[in-house]
Design a protein around this motif. Sequence first.
Motif, short mmCIF file in Angstrom:
data_model
loop_
_atom_site.label_atom_id
_atom_site.label_comp_id
_atom_site.label_asym_id
_atom_site.label_seq_id
_atom_site.Cartn_x
_atom_site.Cartn_y
_atom_site.Cartn_z
N GLU A 139 32.44 20.56 -4.87
CA GLU A 139 33.60 21.20 -4.24
C GLU A 139 34.07 22.38 -5.09
OE1 GLU A 139 37.16 21.88 -1.94
OE2 GLU A 139 35.49 20.56 -1.43
N SER A 143 31.97 24.83 -2.63
CA SER A 143 32.94 24.98 -1.53
C SER A 143 33.86 26.17 -1.78
CB SER A 143 33.77 23.71 -1.37
OG SER A 143 32.95 22.61 -1.04
N TYR A 147 34.97 29.29 0.62
CA TYR A 147 36.37 29.64 0.92
C TYR A 147 36.60 31.14 0.69
CZ TYR A 147 37.25 24.58 0.29
OH TYR A 147 37.23 23.21 0.36
N THR A 158 41.86 26.53 9.56
CA THR A 158 41.83 25.23 8.90
C THR A 158 40.53 24.51 9.17
OG1 THR A 158 44.24 25.05 9.07
CG2 THR A 158 43.01 23.01 8.70
N ASP A 161 37.81 25.99 7.07
CA ASP A 161 37.96 25.56 5.67
C ASP A 161 37.48 24.13 5.48
OD1 ASP A 161 39.01 27.99 4.93
OD2 ASP A 161 41.10 27.35 5.01
N HIS A 162 37.82 23.26 6.43
CA HIS A 162 37.36 21.88 6.33
C HIS A 162 35.84 21.80 6.41
CE1 HIS A 162 41.46 20.01 7.68
NE2 HIS A 162 41.45 20.38 6.43
N SER A 165 34.37 22.97 3.17
CA SER A 165 34.51 21.95 2.13
C SER A 165 33.36 20.96 2.20
CB SER A 165 35.85 21.22 2.28
OG SER A 165 35.94 20.15 1.36
N HIS A 166 33.07 20.47 3.41
CA HIS A 166 32.00 19.49 3.58
C HIS A 166 30.62 20.11 3.29
CE1 HIS A 166 34.37 16.14 4.95
NE2 HIS A 166 34.92 16.85 5.92
N HIS A 237 28.44 14.38 4.71
CA HIS A 237 29.26 15.60 4.66
C HIS A 237 28.76 16.63 5.68
CE1 HIS A 237 32.08 14.82 1.45
NE2 HIS A 237 31.11 14.40 0.66
N LYS A 240 29.88 15.58 9.12
CA LYS A 240 31.32 15.81 9.30
C LYS A 240 31.61 17.29 9.56
CE LYS A 240 33.11 11.86 6.65
NZ LYS A 240 33.88 11.43 5.45
#
Length: 306
Positions: A139, A143, A147, A158, A161-162, A165-166, A237, A240
């Motif tokens: 991360e 990640s 970002y 959002t 971004d999620h 992250s995954h 991940h 997701k």
Amino acid sequence: MNGPRGGSSSLRSAFSYCVQQVRNYDYHHYLCLLELPPEMRKPAFALRAFNVETARAMDVASDPKIGLMRLLWWQEAIDKLYTKKTVNHPAAQALSWAISEHSISKPWLKRSVEARIRDAQREADDIPESVEELERYAEDTVSTLLYNTLQAGGISSTAADHAASHIGKASGLVLLLKSLPYHCTRNRHHNYIPVELAEKHGLLVKQGGRSEILLDNDSREGLCNVVFEIASVANVHLLKARELVGKVPAEAKPVLLHSVPVQVLLDSLSKAHFDVFDPRMQRGVLGVPPLWFQVRLKWYSWRSMF
């Protein structure tokens, strides 16, 4: 790639350096960046080149102390760039332009290099306790890069971004697995095999109050089981992230194509029965022919998927 409009020859040279570094040392992500809209490529290459410089700092150094000094230099360089001070390095020069033109977030850049500094300062017997520690490292180092790339493109979402992250966690985990044979030659493999999995699969040896990871011909099956478990976490991940595809804005999807190298590497590991020492893992691009990788990347891009 064209240089920034109105940019000096030195700035064009800096971006040329960035592109070449990414192409030479991070080829699969180089191909991913070519799928970005032209206006996003320059800051994306600057960010990815910064990642190449910090990721390779320990590997190119003849002495770990020198590698650590390189990372500390980059940590200081970031502070200088945000106070508009000149840093004499092509990747730093390109990054300075990206910060100025695209309002790149300083905390994410700092978080990335600080995670690498902590990793470089590990003692030989300082082994991560769990897969969660590896996820945090992924991360912090991968990640955050996604970002910043989204931010460089002016994308505020959002869901994106999620997903980033995954994808970053999945990418970080599988790349750590792929690099295990290399780190074994440098006697650093123990840093990336968690205690909980090493003990579960018979790789943990305790001698004189110290814990060590045992890797020999007799432990090959145990290592494959460890790789399978970590790869399974990475796959979760990835799944997701893909569940969010309907919520992610179209302009963010090219940034998230970094999921494709993750899928390719997971497939290659599966074909090799999760044996990271299988020679097939070192062939082509992440274990597949370069043309096949590019076709797969184009297919995901064309379908606006990740």
